[in-house]
Design an enzyme around this catalytic site. Structure first.
Site, PDB file in Angstrom:
ATOM      1  CG  ASN A  11      -1.723   1.218   1.402  1.00  0.00           C
ATOM      2  OD1 ASN A  11      -1.891   1.985   0.447  1.00  0.00           O
ATOM      3  ND2 ASN A  11      -2.246   1.439   2.598  1.00  0.00           N
ATOM      4  CE  LYS A  13      -0.036   3.414   4.877  1.00  0.00           C
ATOM      5  NZ  LYS A  13       0.068   3.551   6.324  1.00  0.00           N
ATOM      6  CG  HIS A 101      -5.558   2.018   5.603  1.00  0.00           C
ATOM      7  ND1 HIS A 101      -5.069   2.930   6.502  1.00  0.00           N
ATOM      8  CD2 HIS A 101      -4.564   1.127   5.379  1.00  0.00           C
ATOM      9  CE1 HIS A 101      -3.814   2.614   6.806  1.00  0.00           C
ATOM     10  NE2 HIS A 101      -3.496   1.518   6.139  1.00  0.00           N
ATOM     11  CD  GLU A 170      -3.139  -2.567   7.605  1.00  0.00           C
ATOM     12  OE1 GLU A 170      -2.026  -2.795   7.137  1.00  0.00           O
ATOM     13  OE2 GLU A 170      -3.763  -1.526   7.365  1.00  0.00           O
ATOM     14  N   GLY A 176       3.154   1.766  11.157  1.00  0.00           N
ATOM     15  CA  GLY A 176       4.205   2.778  11.094  1.00  0.00           C
ATOM     16  C   GLY A 176       4.965   3.006  12.381  1.00  0.00           C
ATOM     17  N   GLY A 235       2.938  -1.314   4.288  1.00  0.00           N
ATOM     18  CA  GLY A 235       2.908   0.105   3.968  1.00  0.00           C
ATOM     19  C   GLY A 235       4.304   0.594   3.623  1.00  0.00           C
TER      20      GLY A 235
HETATM   21  P1  PGA Z   1       3.186   0.087   7.700  1.00  0.00           P
HETATM   22  O1  PGA Z   1       1.718   0.404   7.162  1.00  0.00           O
HETATM   23  O2  PGA Z   1       3.632  -1.207   7.054  1.00  0.00           O
HETATM   24  O3  PGA Z   1       4.003   1.266   7.260  1.00  0.00           O
HETATM   25  O4  PGA Z   1       3.097  -0.036   9.172  1.00  0.00           O
HETATM   26  C1  PGA Z   1       0.759  -0.590   6.990  1.00  0.00           C
HETATM   27  C2  PGA Z   1      -0.512   0.015   6.471  1.00  0.00           C
HETATM   28  O5  PGA Z   1      -0.858   1.143   6.873  1.00  0.00           O
HETATM   29  O6  PGA Z   1      -1.229  -0.590   5.642  1.00  0.00           O
END
Ligand code: PGA
Length: 253
Positions: A11, A13, A101, A170, A176, A235
């Site tokens: 993803n 973003k 999300h 998630e 993050g 992400g």
């Molecule tokens: P991350 O994000 O891998 O950066 O923690 C995952 C997501 O928000 O789908």
């Protein structure tokens, strides 16, 4: 029961311009040449809407499928400045769509809006990647299962084809942050989610349930033994071909 397919979803973003396709080219090349990569693994990338059409064309019949990150809750066309419907997303070649999300839930997406997004997207023949997850407070108060059950039951219904749905668990506190759940907790939660889903769809098998939140090439090996987990929603690490390839490699090697 675990599903046969393992998913690696990236993803992006709010990241990416046309030339970022070089990242996907490298991932595509890697999987084409890696003898361990086979039809049991599926790669889906969700770039921003601006790149869906060109990337979908470029990667048609390749190892990478393209999806969208979100859509407006109303379908077709309408007087909604700045909005994009699932019909419009499908028309430029996307095959999947992320719905629910936590970034979007935090910006105001309600269960009613999410249900409408799921309905419209399925109607437009997009497969759904439906995200659920508890926040830090819910976890602290031991409310994780209650929150997840509500998030699922308020949106998903038996009338939806369970084969067109993928769930991404998630936890918000892991997105993050570099924090990941204990393997044992994750297994329990995944099994719980599958139980709810089987109950809704009245099927003996559940849609795939993936994990997402700070997945990287190092910690992914901790999830290897958890066969119930049907893949990962990535992400940050999906914006680098090296990091994303490391996740895939370290998972199956
Ligand atoms: P991350 O994000 O891998 O950066 O923690 C995952 C997501 O928000 O789908």
């Amino acid at each position: 029961m675990a599903n046969n397919m393992k998913y690696f979803i990236g993803n992006w973003k709010m990241f990416g311009v046309p030339k970022s396709i070089t990242i996907l080219n490298k991932i595509n090349k890697f999987v084409k040449n890696d003898r361990k990569f086979n039809k049991k693994y599926k790669i889906i990338i969700t770039p921003p809407d601006t790149l869906i059409e060109s990337y979908s064309k470029y990667f048609s019949n390749q190892a990478i499928s393209i999806g969208a990150q979100n859509c407006y809750y109303k379908n077709n066309f309408g007087p909604n400045t700045g909005s994009i419907s699932s019909l419009m997303i499908k028309s430029v070649g996307a095959q999947y769509i992320i719905v629910g999300h936590s970034d979007n839930r935090l910006e105001g997406d309600t269960d009613i809006m999410l249900k409408s997004k799921v309905e419209n997207s399925l109607h437009n023949k997009l497969k759904i990647i439906f995200c659920i997850g508890e926040n830090k407070e819910d976890k602290k108060k031991n409310k994780t299962f209650k929150v997840l059950k509500k998030q699922i039951e308020n949106v998903l219904e038996k009338k939806f084809n369970y084969k067109d749905i993928i769930i991404a668990y998630e936890p918000i506190w892991s997105i993050g942050t570099g924090k990941i759940p204990e393997a044992e907790d994750l297994l329990k939660t995944t099994i719980f989610i599958k139980k709810i889903l089987k109950n809704i769809f009245k099927k003996s098998n559940s849609p795939p349930v993936l994990y997402g939140g700070s997945v990287d090439g190092d910690n992914v090996s901790q999830f290897k033994s958890l066969n119930e987990i049907d893949g990962f929603l990535v992400g940050g690490a999906s914006k680098s071909e090296k990091k994303f390839i490391d996740i895939i490699k370290n998972y199956y090697r």
